[in-house]
Design a protein around this motif. Structure first.
Motif, mmCIF file in Angstrom:
data_model
loop_
_atom_site.group_PDB
_atom_site.id
_atom_site.type_symbol
_atom_site.label_atom_id
_atom_site.label_comp_id
_atom_site.label_asym_id
_atom_site.label_seq_id
_atom_site.Cartn_x
_atom_site.Cartn_y
_atom_site.Cartn_z
ATOM 1 N N LEU A 3 0.811 -1.282 0.057
ATOM 2 C CA LEU A 3 -0.014 0.145 -0.060
ATOM 3 C C LEU A 3 0.996 1.153 -0.117
ATOM 4 O O LEU A 3 1.965 1.284 0.675
ATOM 5 N N GLN A 4 0.808 2.191 -0.763
ATOM 6 C CA GLN A 4 1.218 3.550 -0.953
ATOM 7 C C GLN A 4 0.330 4.684 -0.839
ATOM 8 O O GLN A 4 -0.455 4.809 -1.474
ATOM 9 N N ALA A 5 0.425 5.357 0.382
ATOM 10 C CA ALA A 5 -0.470 6.543 0.546
ATOM 11 C C ALA A 5 0.168 7.885 -0.028
ATOM 12 O O ALA A 5 1.474 7.844 0.120
ATOM 13 N N CYS A 21 -4.479 6.096 -1.627
ATOM 14 C CA CYS A 21 -3.966 4.743 -1.172
ATOM 15 C C CYS A 21 -4.162 3.676 -2.511
ATOM 16 O O CYS A 21 -5.044 3.230 -2.758
ATOM 17 N N TRP A 35 -8.907 3.717 6.888
ATOM 18 C CA TRP A 35 -7.932 4.834 7.230
ATOM 19 C C TRP A 35 -7.989 4.932 8.553
ATOM 20 O O TRP A 35 -8.819 5.103 9.047
ATOM 21 N N THR A 77 -7.338 1.482 -5.809
ATOM 22 C CA THR A 77 -7.038 2.691 -5.163
ATOM 23 C C THR A 77 -8.183 3.091 -4.071
ATOM 24 O O THR A 77 -9.363 2.902 -4.284
ATOM 25 N N CYS A 95 -3.165 3.899 5.430
ATOM 26 C CA CYS A 95 -4.351 3.232 4.955
ATOM 27 C C CYS A 95 -3.908 1.792 5.271
ATOM 28 O O CYS A 95 -2.703 1.498 5.593
ATOM 29 N N GLY A 112 0.090 0.828 4.600
ATOM 30 C CA GLY A 112 0.987 1.656 4.064
ATOM 31 C C GLY A 112 1.939 2.300 4.960
ATOM 32 O O GLY A 112 1.964 2.370 6.225
#
Length: 121
Positions: A3-5, A21, A35, A77, A95, A112
Motif C-alpha cells: 500500500l502506498q499512501a 492509497c 484509513w 485505489t 491506509c 501503508g
C-alpha cells in the motif's frame, strides 16, 4: 498487498485534501480498506473503513460529515476526501487492508507508510 499512501500536505483550517492509497501485489477487491491516523504522542485512531465491494462505509464520529471514504477497484485505489479540515485533524494518515470492515487496527494485516496532513489555524 503493498500500500502506498499519498496526497497529504499543509492546508489551512477549513481547507480540503484528498488522500489516495494505491494497492498492488494481491487482489485489491478482496480486502476491506481502512484509513487511520496517528498524531505525535497519541494512539492510532480509526478514521473510516470501506468494505471490499464498496457497499458499506463507516466513519468515525469526529470526521463524519467532513470526510468521505471511497474506492475504485479498477484502479486498485482507496480515497479519503477531507473537507472542513481542522487543526486537530493534523496527523500521519495511514491506509490499511484487512478481512473485516472493523474499527480496530488489530483487524488489518497490511499497512501503508502513511502521509502527513498538517492543518494550520
Amino acid at each position: 498487498v503493498q500500500l502506498q499512501a499519498s496526497g497529504g500536505g499543509l492546508v489551512q483550517a477549513g481547507g480540503s485534501l484528498r488522500l489516495s492509497c494505491a494497492a498492488s501485489g494481491r487482489t485489491f477487491s478482496n480486502y476491506d480498506m481502512g484509513w487511520f491516523r496517528q498524531a505525535p504522542g497519541k494512539e492510532r485512531e480509526f478514521v473510516a473503513v470501506i468494505s471490499a465491494g464498496g457497499g458499506l462505509t463507516y466513519h468515525a464520529d469526529s470526521v463524519k460529515g467532513r470526510f468521505t471514504i471511497s474506492r475504485d477497484n479498477v484502479k486498485n485505489t482507496v480515497y479519503l476526501q477531507m473537507t472542513s479540515l481542522r487543526p486537530e485533524d493534523t496527523a500521519v494518515y495511514l491506509c490499511a487492508a484487512g478481512s473485516q470492515p472493523r474499527r480496530s487496527p488489530d483487524w488489518y494485516s497490511y499497512w501503508g507508510q502513511g502521509t502527513q496532513v498538517t492543518v494550520s489555524s
